[in-house]
Write an enzyme that holds these catalytic residues in place. Structure first.
Site, PDB file in Angstrom:
ATOM      1  N   ARG A  46     -18.468  -4.599  -2.867  1.00 31.81           N
ATOM      2  CA  ARG A  46     -18.727  -4.374  -4.286  1.00 31.81           C
ATOM      3  C   ARG A  46     -18.941  -5.703  -4.979  1.00 31.81           C
ATOM      4  NH1 ARG A  46     -14.638  -3.409  -6.712  1.00 31.81           N
ATOM      5  NH2 ARG A  46     -13.172  -3.280  -4.982  1.00 31.81           N
ATOM      6  N   TYR A 174     -24.486  -0.714  -0.683  1.00 29.95           N
ATOM      7  CA  TYR A 174     -23.161  -0.773  -0.058  1.00 29.95           C
ATOM      8  C   TYR A 174     -22.085  -0.022  -0.822  1.00 29.95           C
ATOM      9  CZ  TYR A 174     -19.981  -2.617   3.410  1.00 29.95           C
ATOM     10  OH  TYR A 174     -19.119  -2.721   4.469  1.00 29.95           O
ATOM     11  N   LYS A 183     -16.423   5.179  -6.780  1.00 25.09           N
ATOM     12  CA  LYS A 183     -15.857   4.370  -7.861  1.00 25.09           C
ATOM     13  C   LYS A 183     -16.547   4.643  -9.202  1.00 25.09           C
ATOM     14  CE  LYS A 183     -13.453   2.253  -4.653  1.00 25.09           C
ATOM     15  NZ  LYS A 183     -12.034   2.516  -4.446  1.00 25.09           N
ATOM     16  N   HIS A 203      -6.753   5.083  -8.903  1.00 24.49           N
ATOM     17  CA  HIS A 203      -7.097   4.476  -7.610  1.00 24.49           C
ATOM     18  C   HIS A 203      -5.886   4.609  -6.682  1.00 24.49           C
ATOM     19  CE1 HIS A 203      -8.694   0.609  -5.437  1.00 24.49           C
ATOM     20  NE2 HIS A 203      -9.177   1.697  -4.889  1.00 24.49           N
ATOM     21  N   SER A 225      -8.035  -2.600  -3.558  1.00 26.01           N
ATOM     22  CA  SER A 225      -8.864  -2.376  -2.374  1.00 26.01           C
ATOM     23  C   SER A 225      -8.404  -3.268  -1.222  1.00 26.01           C
ATOM     24  CB  SER A 225     -10.325  -2.697  -2.698  1.00 26.01           C
ATOM     25  OG  SER A 225     -10.761  -1.911  -3.781  1.00 26.01           O
ATOM     26  N   CYS A 227      -5.695  -3.212   0.641  1.00 27.76           N
ATOM     27  CA  CYS A 227      -4.275  -3.587   0.695  1.00 27.76           C
ATOM     28  C   CYS A 227      -3.447  -2.536   1.432  1.00 27.76           C
ATOM     29  CB  CYS A 227      -3.714  -3.795  -0.707  1.00 27.76           C
ATOM     30  SG  CYS A 227      -4.291  -5.307  -1.487  1.00 27.76           S
ATOM     31  N   ASP A 252      -7.732   7.191  -1.320  1.00 30.48           N
ATOM     32  CA  ASP A 252      -8.307   6.205  -2.250  1.00 30.48           C
ATOM     33  C   ASP A 252      -8.251   6.617  -3.723  1.00 30.48           C
ATOM     34  OD1 ASP A 252      -9.600   3.648  -2.591  1.00 30.48           O
ATOM     35  OD2 ASP A 252     -11.481   4.699  -2.980  1.00 30.48           O
ATOM     36  N   ARG A 342     -16.728  -1.178   7.325  1.00 34.82           N
ATOM     37  CA  ARG A 342     -16.146   0.102   6.913  1.00 34.82           C
ATOM     38  C   ARG A 342     -16.471   1.224   7.886  1.00 34.82           C
ATOM     39  NH1 ARG A 342     -13.063   0.304   1.856  1.00 34.82           N
ATOM     40  NH2 ARG A 342     -13.184  -1.845   1.156  1.00 34.82           N
TER      41      ARG A 342
HETATM   42  O1  SAT Z   1     -15.631   0.340  -3.604  1.00 39.11           O
HETATM   43  S1  SAT Z   1     -15.695   0.591  -2.174  1.00 39.11           S
HETATM   44  O2  SAT Z   1     -15.890   2.011  -1.945  1.00 39.11           O
HETATM   45  O3  SAT Z   1     -16.787  -0.184  -1.576  1.00 39.11           O
HETATM   46  C1  SAT Z   1     -14.236   0.138  -1.423  1.00 39.11           C
HETATM   47  C2  SAT Z   1     -13.198  -0.388  -2.319  1.00 39.11           C
HETATM   48  O4  SAT Z   1     -13.376  -1.476  -2.862  1.00 39.11           O
HETATM   49  O5  SAT Z   1     -12.149   0.254  -2.514  1.00 39.11           O
HETATM   50 MN    MN Z   2     -10.591   1.851  -3.180  1.00 39.70          MN
END
Ligand code: SAT
Ligand code: MN
Length: 562
Positions: A46, A174, A183, A203, A225, A227, A252, A342
């Site tokens: 991102r 991506y 997101k 989140h 993200s 973690c 997520d 990923r």
């Molecule tokens: O935003 S993504 O889906 O690429 C992954 C993340 O940062 O949690």
């Molecule tokens: Mn995430």
């Protein structure tokens, strides 16, 4: 092309991607039904600095978001869409976020020129015909316009128009930049809807914990993200023989709302996992390993010429003839897989998936965990005094940055509720929404903060993490049950050393002391940092936040002006 989400359509797209090199097939013996995609080397995570909230008022985006007016955003980015899809097919992708038929689910439609995005959306959402069926004759959906453009970061923008509930994304293929349901919709746009409608888009992973008595608890946890949300959601209980079992509801995102019984209920809006590959192995996350053993899209991992995927942490034996994530012979010095490589995989493939993961009403939440990655300062676990204090703890959490976003890795930044990159409106108003929700939930979940990443003076992790994190969850449940030994510290309730079940862990006494320690001087240093962070929000900051900070300062017995 209107996407129906069928197997036949998916196979057609896959065949086209195999033919044009977008995908390569992995070895069917070790990774049946699985593919490798290599993204453009400048498009691997991102890009937060190119992500904008285009509300009419700058103030509504707040100081932590990039802002453009809707007019300026459109004027700047519309030309980048001009002829952007020329020579490509335009796919219309209807999708549902949330279980089909659930009153809390929402429909989106993404228009894209990327077959890879279509294939990923098919895994991550309920895509195609079921979405059109759910939409019925209605017109309530979130439109998202996406083009990979020329993939140049100079011509890349991810724009959100919260008042119109509209998403524009150009120049990236991506993850969260391009799979607009994730997101962009389920967090940024959804958070603005949730604020208006009295619910929350967060989140957070959602996990299910069963006790030997048969009692079941659901827990949400918010970490930035990369973690360890996926690892915690798929935790294998080291105490399974004694009747402690963990199952997965989501890894997520959680959509949360107060239920008629006064508890907070959670739904996972996603249908799949888009998880970080490196660090995933048979010891760290056996459930994820089983999940991604077949029918998985891998992006930016390493691979042998014969199509066997490999990544750091999979095992200790990288194959001799490995190609790195860019397809070059691996020199065995740098990373073979990209640190933000990923997997995209259906949640239904996960051996630990909860039987209730698609319940239309969601699951009732007993506890909310916040956490970051911090070498020092934050103890292994502490409990907030009450809801408002928990909101303060979450609003001020710090975490070291990871490879999930472009930029420097390892610098501590404030990441409130792990939502810094994902809140669709002014973060101070978001704190206010959290405080208001506390009054709307008669039986609020207990709030905890964890830090699995505490290090000793030589930089070694003190806590074994992964499956052993269960021991911390069990202390939380005991606290909820009114048991569980704790001492009151200035930051919250910390377990007494004997309150944590550490049987068989072989942690030294000093390690336990450091893990559970609240160092007054370190926390005193946090106070002015938090104050400076709060100062950025000016008049939008709820008074409760300053009061909580003053109270913390007082408990640390420093003056409020320190
Ligand atoms: O935003 S993504 O889906 O690429 C992954 C993340 O940062 O949690
Ligand atoms: Mn995430």
């Amino acid at each position: 092309m209107w996407c129906d989400g069928s197997d036949a359509e998916n196979q057609r797209l896959i065949d086209q991607m195999l033919a044009d090199g977008t995908l390569s097939k992995l070895d069917a013996r070790v990774a049946p039904g699985s593919y490798l995609h290599r993204s453009h080397p400048s498009d691997v995570a991102r890009t937060e600095h190119l992500t904008f909230i285009c509300s009419r008022e700058r103030d509504d985006a707040g100081p932590t978001n990039n802002w453009m007016s809707p007019k300026d955003g459109k004027a700047k980015v519309a030309p980048l869409f001009e002829s952007a899809m020329k020579g490509r097919t335009m796919y219309v992708v209807p999708y549902v976020m949330g279980p089909l038929g659930s009153p809390f689910s929402k429909v989106g439609v993404e228009v894209t020129d990327s077959r890879y995005v279509v294939a990923n959306m098919r895994i991550m959402t309920r895509m195609g015909k079921p979405a059109l069926d759910q939409l019925g004759g209605g017109d309530e959906f979130v439109p998202g316009l996406h083009s990979i453009g020329d993939l140049s970061p100079d011509r890349r923008y991810i724009l959100h128009f919260p008042e119109e509930r509209l998403i524009w994304s150009v120049g990236s293929g991506y993850g969260g930049n391009a799979l607009l349901g994730k997101k962009c919709f389920a967090l940024r746009i959804a958070s603005t809807l949730a604020r208006k409608q009295g619910w929350m888009a967060e989140h957070m992973l959602i996990l299910e914990l069963t006790l030997p008595s048969g009692e079941v608890h659901y827990i949400c946890a918010a970490f930035p993200s990369a973690c360890g949300k996926t690892n915690l959601a798929m935790l294998v209980s080291p105490l399974e023989k004694q009747g402690y079992k963990v199952r997965t509801v989501g890894d997520d995102i959680a959509w949360l709302r107060p239920g008629p019984d006064g508890r907070l209920w959670a739904v996972n809006p996603e249908a799949g996992f888009f998880g970080v590959v490196p660090g995933t192995g048979p010891d760290t996350n056996p459930n994820a390993m089983a999940t991604i053993g077949h029918d998985t899209i891998f992006t930016n991992v390493a691979v042998t010429p014969g199509g066997v995927p490999w990544w750091e942490g999979k095992d200790k034996n990288p194959p001799a003839d490995l190609l790195d994530w860019q397809g070059k012979p691996w020199d065995r010095t740098g990373k073979a897989a990209h640190p933000n490589s990923r997997f995209t995989v259906a949640a239904s493939q996960c051996p630990s998936i909860s039987p209730r993961w698609e319940d239309a009403q969601g699951v009732p939440i007993s506890a909310i965990i916040f956490g970051g990655r911090r070498a020092r300062v934050a103890p292994l676990v502490f409990q907030a005094f009450d809801w408002n204090h928990g909101v303060f703890v979450a609003a001020t959490m710090g975490s070291e940055t990871t490879a999930a976003a472009t930029g420097k890795v390892g610098v501590v930044r404030r990441d409130p509720m792990a939502m810094l990159p994902f809140c669709g409106y002014n973060m101070a108003d978001y704190f206010g929404h959290w405080l208001r929700m506390g009054t709307a939930i008669a039986k609020p979940p207990a709030i905890f903060h964890v830090n699995w990443f505490r290090q000793d003076a030589s930089g070694q992790f003190l806590w074994p993490g992964f499956g052993q994190n269960l021991r911390v969850l069990l202390w939380m449940i005991e606290r909820i049950q009114g048991k569980g030994g704790a001492i009151e510290t200035p930051v919250g309730f910390v377990p007494t050393p004997d309150a944590l079940n550490l049987d068989g862990l072989e942690l030294s006494k000093s390690a336990i002391e450091t893990l559970l320690g609240v160092d007054r001087d370190e926390w005193v240093d946090e106070v002015p940092e938090i104050r400076a962070f709060f100062d950025r929000f000016g008049g939008h900051l709820p008074a409760e936040m300053t009061q909580s900070l003053d109270a913390l300062a007082q408990r640390l017995s420093v003056t409020a002006s320190a």
